[in-house]
Write an enzyme that holds these catalytic residues in place. Structure first.
Site, PDB file in Angstrom:
ATOM      1  N   HIS A 293       0.831  -1.214   0.000  1.00  0.00           N
ATOM      2  CA  HIS A 293       0.000   0.000   0.000  1.00  0.00           C
ATOM      3  C   HIS A 293       0.858   1.254   0.000  1.00  0.00           C
ATOM      4  O   HIS A 293       0.570   2.221  -0.716  1.00  0.00           O
ATOM      5  CB  HIS A 293      -0.919   0.001   1.224  1.00  0.00           C
ATOM      6  CG  HIS A 293      -2.146  -0.832   1.035  1.00  0.00           C
ATOM      7  ND1 HIS A 293      -3.106  -0.553   0.087  1.00  0.00           N
ATOM      8  CD2 HIS A 293      -2.572  -1.955   1.681  1.00  0.00           C
ATOM      9  CE1 HIS A 293      -4.072  -1.442   0.148  1.00  0.00           C
ATOM     10  NE2 HIS A 293      -3.778  -2.316   1.105  1.00  0.00           N
ATOM     11  N   GLU A 294       1.934   1.222   0.799  1.00  0.00           N
ATOM     12  CA  GLU A 294       2.788   2.407   0.890  1.00  0.00           C
ATOM     13  C   GLU A 294       3.530   2.664  -0.416  1.00  0.00           C
ATOM     14  O   GLU A 294       3.822   3.814  -0.747  1.00  0.00           O
ATOM     15  CB  GLU A 294       3.791   2.241   2.035  1.00  0.00           C
ATOM     16  CG  GLU A 294       3.161   2.230   3.423  1.00  0.00           C
ATOM     17  CD  GLU A 294       2.440   3.532   3.736  1.00  0.00           C
ATOM     18  OE1 GLU A 294       2.908   4.597   3.294  1.00  0.00           O
ATOM     19  OE2 GLU A 294       1.388   3.474   4.408  1.00  0.00           O
TER      20      GLU A 294
ATOM     21  N   ALA B  81       2.580 -21.915 -18.304  1.00  0.00           N
ATOM     22  CA  ALA B  81       2.961 -23.012 -19.204  1.00  0.00           C
ATOM     23  C   ALA B  81       3.529 -22.468 -20.518  1.00  0.00           C
ATOM     24  O   ALA B  81       4.498 -23.022 -21.054  1.00  0.00           O
ATOM     25  CB  ALA B  81       1.749 -23.897 -19.475  1.00  0.00           C
TER      26      ALA B  81
ATOM     27  N   GLY C 178       8.242 -14.011 -14.408  1.00  0.00           N
ATOM     28  CA  GLY C 178       7.246 -13.710 -13.371  1.00  0.00           C
ATOM     29  C   GLY C 178       7.878 -13.508 -12.009  1.00  0.00           C
ATOM     30  O   GLY C 178       9.097 -13.471 -11.851  1.00  0.00           O
TER      31      GLY C 178
ATOM     32  N   LEU D 165       4.340 -15.514  -8.063  1.00  0.00           N
ATOM     33  CA  LEU D 165       3.055 -15.331  -7.381  1.00  0.00           C
ATOM     34  C   LEU D 165       1.880 -15.885  -8.170  1.00  0.00           C
ATOM     35  O   LEU D 165       0.813 -16.110  -7.609  1.00  0.00           O
ATOM     36  CB  LEU D 165       2.820 -13.834  -7.101  1.00  0.00           C
ATOM     37  CG  LEU D 165       3.737 -13.198  -6.048  1.00  0.00           C
ATOM     38  CD1 LEU D 165       3.505 -11.707  -5.985  1.00  0.00           C
ATOM     39  CD2 LEU D 165       3.491 -13.819  -4.691  1.00  0.00           C
TER      40      LEU D 165
END
Length: 457
Positions: free
Chosen positions: A238-239, A353, A413, A416
């Protein structure tokens, strides 16, 4: 009381009870044995009298005495001469005939106890003549000895009963608390951080109670640490959003002032800022799943159509990298789910994939139905994953390197995508698994509940 003393006193009590019971039974057996011995001696004395009367008074006198004695002393008897013939003209009972053969061969007193019948055979030698006295009598219940085998059986039964009781007590003392604690440990390992040991364990005043308190303290510490970790990720994300937004505004202003002079550098900064913004969004999404605060909009989704749409979109992306996405239409099937999150889960797996399948190969998507379960399998044709890494594929920020990453044609990536996919699938009551396909590549299987038209939303 400590477990040591509980076990110690239980064993001592069991030994005392077993010893007392065995002593009582032994004493009872000895008393009964004395009664039987006295009865045998009385029958033997009657035999000695019978032989003397037979020699002095003959058959008639002996027969008269025998009838009177049998009525008075409640027994049956016979006197055999040295050839084994009954001196009185009647046949012997089968039991006495068998006993007569033994006493003639052994030439010593024989007794047989077949409750409630006692049989004896005694040899006598009077004036160099052999006689055999055979007698049988019924013992009263309070006089009847069950014999050594019966007594041994009783002792074994008492010992076995004592062992069963102590085993039951020790089992209840140890295994039930351990099973309860094991169940709590398994639930904690599955991510249920609020789990604590059973109240009945916490009340114990022994080592198992201490172990229960230690488990609770460990669970509380783990819950606190993981929640602090999640809170830290969420707060940092958020910060970072505010300075990142200001950075993008400043970037646009700088682009306007620089024109085309520094365009390539500014484009690079813009790309990195967008990736950072994407990463922050993924972290916040994962944090919402971890805290159970994901908002769901449940509806009925035709899964085969959704998969077809995802495959078409992914095929457009894969084509630019020299790869393909294969998906063949399947019979219509429906699931009850939030379309946003189930689409996100499937799309994350398909794109993962595509990144890792080899150039000029394909990503294969299949859908099958087994009973009330839908199975979606997504397979790439890459180098697979090391066996030791398979259990960690769905952990946040976990990334496989080496051979698998060499075939990624774009950024691999943040580690996550699969983690979010797993949380989204589990949020819908399903589960997800990964394995190395026997023919090469990684295969991810998603298991979802098939919607029945009789169910309600």
């Amino acid at each position: 009381m400590k477990l040591f003393w509980k076990v110690f006193f239980t064993l001592i009590l069991t030994l005392l009870v077993t010893f007392a019971a065995a002593s009582w039974l032994s004493q009872k057996w000895l008393e009964e044995n004395k009664i039987v011995e006295a009865r045998m001696q009385a029958l033997s004395n009657l035999g000695e009298t019978a032989v003397a009367l037979y020699q002095q008074g003959g058959e008639v006198h002996f027969q008269r005495w025998l009838k009177h004695a049998m009525r008075k002393h409640h027994f049956h008897a016979a006197l055999l001469d040295q050839k084994g013939h009954n001196v009185l003209p009647y046949r012997l009972m089968p039991e006495l005939r068998r006993l007569a053969k033994k006493v003639k061969s052994q030439k010593q007193m024989i007794h047989t106890l077949r409750p409630p019948v006692l049989l004896i055979a005694t040899p006598f030698v009077i004036n160099h003549t052999d006689y055999y006295w055979l007698a049988s009598t019924h013992l009263a219940p309070h006089q009847m000895d069950n014999g050594r085998q019966g007594m041994l059986l009783i002792r074994l039964s008492i010992t076995l009963l004592a062992l069963i009781m102590i085993s039951w007590w020790l089992t209840r003392m140890f295994t039930r608390p351990i099973r309860l604690l094991q169940g709590s440990t398994e639930q904690l390992g599955q991510g249920k951080l609020s789990i604590r040991s059973a109240p009945e364990l916490a009340k114990r005043k022994d080592e198992l109670g201490d172990l229960s308190h230690s488990f609770d303290r460990m669970a509380e510490r783990l819950e606190s640490l993981i929640h602090s970790h999640q809170q830290l990720l969420r707060d940092i994300s958020h910060e970072l959003r505010s300075p990142l937004a200001r950075l993008q505004v400043a970037l646009e202003l700088a682009r306007n002032e620089a024109g085309e002079k520094e365009g390539s550098e500014l484009d690079r900064i813009d790309k990195e800022a967008r990736q950072l913004n994407t990463l922050i969004g993924e972290v916040l999404t994962l944090a919402r799943f971890e805290q159970g605060s994901v908002q769901e909009n449940i509806s009925i989704i035709t899964l085969n159509e959704l998969l077809s749409q995802i495959a078409n979109d992914a095929a457009f992306e894969a084509e630019s990298m020299g790869k393909k996405v294969n998906y063949h239409p399947h019979p219509a099937c429906q699931i009850k789910a939030d379309q946003r999150w189930i689409t996100r889960a499937l799309d994350n797996i398909v794109r993962n994939a595509i990144r890792h399948t080899k150039r000029a190969s394909s990503v294969d998507i299949s859908l099958t139905i087994q009973a009330q379960q839908i199975i979606v399998r997504i397979r790439d044709h890459g180098d697979g994953v090391e066996i030791s890494a398979l259990p960690h594929l769905f952990e946040p920020f976990f990334r496989v390197s080496d051979a698998r990453e060499r075939h990624a044609q774009q950024d691999s990536g943040y580690g996550l995508g699969l983690a979010i996919a797993q949380r989204a699938v589990e949020q819908h009551g399903g589960h997800i698994q990964a394995r190395n396909h026997p023919e090469g590549g990684l295969e991810v299987s998603i298991y979802l509940h098939l919607y029945n038209t009789k169910e309600t939303i």
